[in-house]
Design an enzyme around this catalytic site. Structure first.
Site, PDB file in Angstrom:
ATOM      1  CE  LYS A 162      -0.637  -0.783   4.982  1.00 38.53           C
ATOM      2  NZ  LYS A 162      -1.633  -1.085   6.017  1.00 38.53           N
ATOM      3  CB  ILE A 211      -3.891 -10.760   9.002  1.00 40.29           C
ATOM      4  CG1 ILE A 211      -2.759 -10.134   9.827  1.00 40.29           C
ATOM      5  CG2 ILE A 211      -4.718 -11.710   9.862  1.00 40.29           C
ATOM      6  CD1 ILE A 211      -3.235  -9.279  10.981  1.00 40.29           C
ATOM      7  CG  HIS A 243      -8.576  -3.079   0.116  1.00 43.62           C
ATOM      8  ND1 HIS A 243      -8.364  -4.178   0.935  1.00 43.62           N
ATOM      9  CD2 HIS A 243      -7.982  -3.378  -1.076  1.00 43.62           C
ATOM     10  CE1 HIS A 243      -7.672  -5.083   0.270  1.00 43.62           C
ATOM     11  NE2 HIS A 243      -7.437  -4.627  -0.941  1.00 43.62           N
ATOM     12  CD  GLU A 283      -9.100   3.034  10.220  1.00 51.25           C
ATOM     13  OE1 GLU A 283      -9.102   2.011   9.518  1.00 51.25           O
ATOM     14  OE2 GLU A 283      -9.629   4.097   9.854  1.00 51.25           O
ATOM     15  CD  GLU A 297      -5.254   4.022   7.645  1.00 56.75           C
ATOM     16  OE1 GLU A 297      -4.334   4.464   6.924  1.00 56.75           O
ATOM     17  OE2 GLU A 297      -6.411   3.865   7.228  1.00 56.75           O
ATOM     18  NE  ARG A 301     -10.244  11.066   7.719  1.00 53.31           N
ATOM     19  CZ  ARG A 301     -10.948   9.945   7.713  1.00 53.31           C
ATOM     20  NH1 ARG A 301     -12.042   9.850   8.447  1.00 53.31           N
ATOM     21  NH2 ARG A 301     -10.557   8.908   6.992  1.00 53.31           N
ATOM     22  CB  VAL A 304     -17.500   7.791   7.269  1.00 47.98           C
ATOM     23  CG1 VAL A 304     -18.882   7.568   6.664  1.00 47.98           C
ATOM     24  CG2 VAL A 304     -16.599   8.535   6.289  1.00 47.98           C
TER      25      VAL A 304
END
Length: 454
Positions: A162, A211, A243, A283, A297, A301, A304
């Site tokens: 990523k 994983i 994702h 997360e 990560e 902020r 959602v």
């Protein structure tokens, strides 16, 4: 008094999140200032604000992402604080610094915290130093394929590839061998270049151990001016396509109480390590078989999916953001109860999940005990192709998960939308899926439901 601290609040966002922030700002006795593009002029958030300023054309670069225009709108309306919502400029440290330099209050963490957590490699190194578990992976940016191949050999396949920056699952893919890694690296490198431009030493890519059967579980934290960092519970975000999250729930049905306590404690350490202020999210990826977790990560902020935390805690996270930004350190008795589920209602094909914008000819929201709808549209509005296709968030709250599932089925069936394509049929399908109903699912659930194509 908040009105004496920073007065009018400008919301540097659009759609459902701007509307949701406006609601709390006005309830707290503050003036709410909206900014909008030409394409969004007729949306509810523009009408519901105390004042609205046109930024420019539909193109986000000429409107919502134009820092100079946003700051000028704030100065012209007398705004003394800016709430960025999520997306757009919300995790842009340069924008946060510009807000502060202009003499306004930034409703979010410090620019330094945004910088430190905005790069996934720097963030994972910092978390490892703070005692937060991280997956085996690269500690420096991977800037060419040869470095990627050596890293994969050291870590062991399968690996997740990523970008070091950016979010939303863009540029992420799994590689099980060298050939797949070459393709995955090229994809991530292209995405990294789009986010940050080509650096002299190449685009920044991160490679980590993948994983196989993972759940995506995150912890909501709140950093207070007095230095405390509070954990407000977790959210399970494992229902994803490409994702990207589609459905979230709290509490997670896939972790043990012991694992929950360890995750909450680790999230607090993560916040303390960066001197975090305000609402943020840590997360994690949970190994569903081993009941263990690693840091993924940190989002600096409002998320959602924050409504599910609000429903199980009774807190208003936007109000808390405002109070923290005003220097308050509220005493909170956080005791989550019941179960909440959020369904993201997108203007998209419910089978292949491709965007499907259009004019809304019918918009009839469900109502009832335990039902909450955070919407950005109404009948007669147009969902344009210029922005994320999220139209609304349908949330349900029950005394337990079975009750929430039952309310979810009724609410999804009752939500009537005509005009643009929408994913409500997928939500109904999900609520009849055995794995989701039992809670025994992972991030591959939607791909399995679609025969591997999600």
């Amino acid at each position: 008094m908040l009105t004496e601290t920073f007065g009018p609040v400008l919301i540097a966002n659009r759609g459902e999140i701007a509307r949701r922030i406006i609601r709390t700002v006005k309830r707290m006795g503050l003036r709410a200032i909206a900014v909008h593009s030409e394409a969004d002029a007729d949306l509810p958030f523009v009408r519901e604000a105390d004042e609205a300023v046109l930024l420019g054309p539909a193109n986000p670069a000429q409107s919502y992402l134009d820092v100079a225009k946003v700051l000028e709108a704030a100065r012209a309306t007398g705004a003394r604080a800016i709430h960025p919502g999520y997306g757009f400029l919300s995790e842009n440290a340069a924008f946060a610094r510009a807000v502060v330099a202009a003499g306004m209050t930034w409703i979010g963490p410090s620019p330094e915290a945004i910088d430190r957590m905005g790069d996934k490699i720097n963030a994972r190194n910092l978390m490892e130093a703070a005692g937060v578990p991280v997956a085996a992976g690269t500690r420096e940016p991977v800037t060419d394929l040869s470095l990627a191949l050596r890293a994969a050999e050291r870590i062991g396949y399968p690996v997740m590839v990523k970008t070091a920056g950016g979010g939303g699952g863009i540029g992420m893919s799994v590689a099980h061998d060298d050939e797949a890694l070459a393709k995955a690296y090229e994809q991530a490198a292209r995405a990294a270049s789009r986010f940050a431009g080509d650096a002299l030493d190449g685009p920044a890519v991160l490679i980590e151990r993948y994983i196989e059967r993972a759940r995506h579980v995150e912890v909501q934290i709140l950093g207070l001016p007095d230095g405390r960092v509070l954990a407000l519970g977790e959210r399970d975000c494992s229902v994803q396509r490409r994702h990207q999250k589609v459905v979230e729930e709290s509490p997670s049905p896939g972790i043990t109480p012991e694992l929950r306590e360890r995750m909450l404690a680790a999230a607090v350490r993560a916040g303390e390590a960066v001197g975090y202020l305000g609402a943020g999210t840590v997360e994690c990826l949970v190994d569903a078989d081993q009941q263990d977790f690693v840091f993924l990560e940190m989002n600096t902020r409002l998320q959602v999916e924050h409504p599910v935390t609000e429903l199980v805690t009774g807190l208003d996270l936007v109000e808390l953001q405002l109070r923290v930004a005003a220097g308050e350190s509220p005493d909170l008795d956080v005791r989550p109860r019941g179960h909440a589920i959020e369904f993201r209602v997108y203007a998209e094909d419910p089978k292949r999940f491709f965007p499907g914008p259009g004019v809304i000819t019918t918009w009839d929201e469900p109502v009832g005990d335990g039902v909450r709808v955070d919407s950005g549209y109404e009948s007669g509005n147009t969902v344009t192709p210029f922005y994320d296709p999220l139209m609304a968030k349908l949330c349900v709250f029950g005394e337990d998960r079975a009750d929430a599932l039952a309310k979810g089925r009724k609410a999804v069936e009752a939500f009537a939308i005509a005009g643009p394509k929408n994913n409500l049929p997928f939500c109904a399908e999900l609520l009849d899926d055995d794995a989701f109903v039992t809670g025994d699912y992972d991030t591959a659930l939607v791909a399995r439901m679609r025969g591997g194509r999600a």
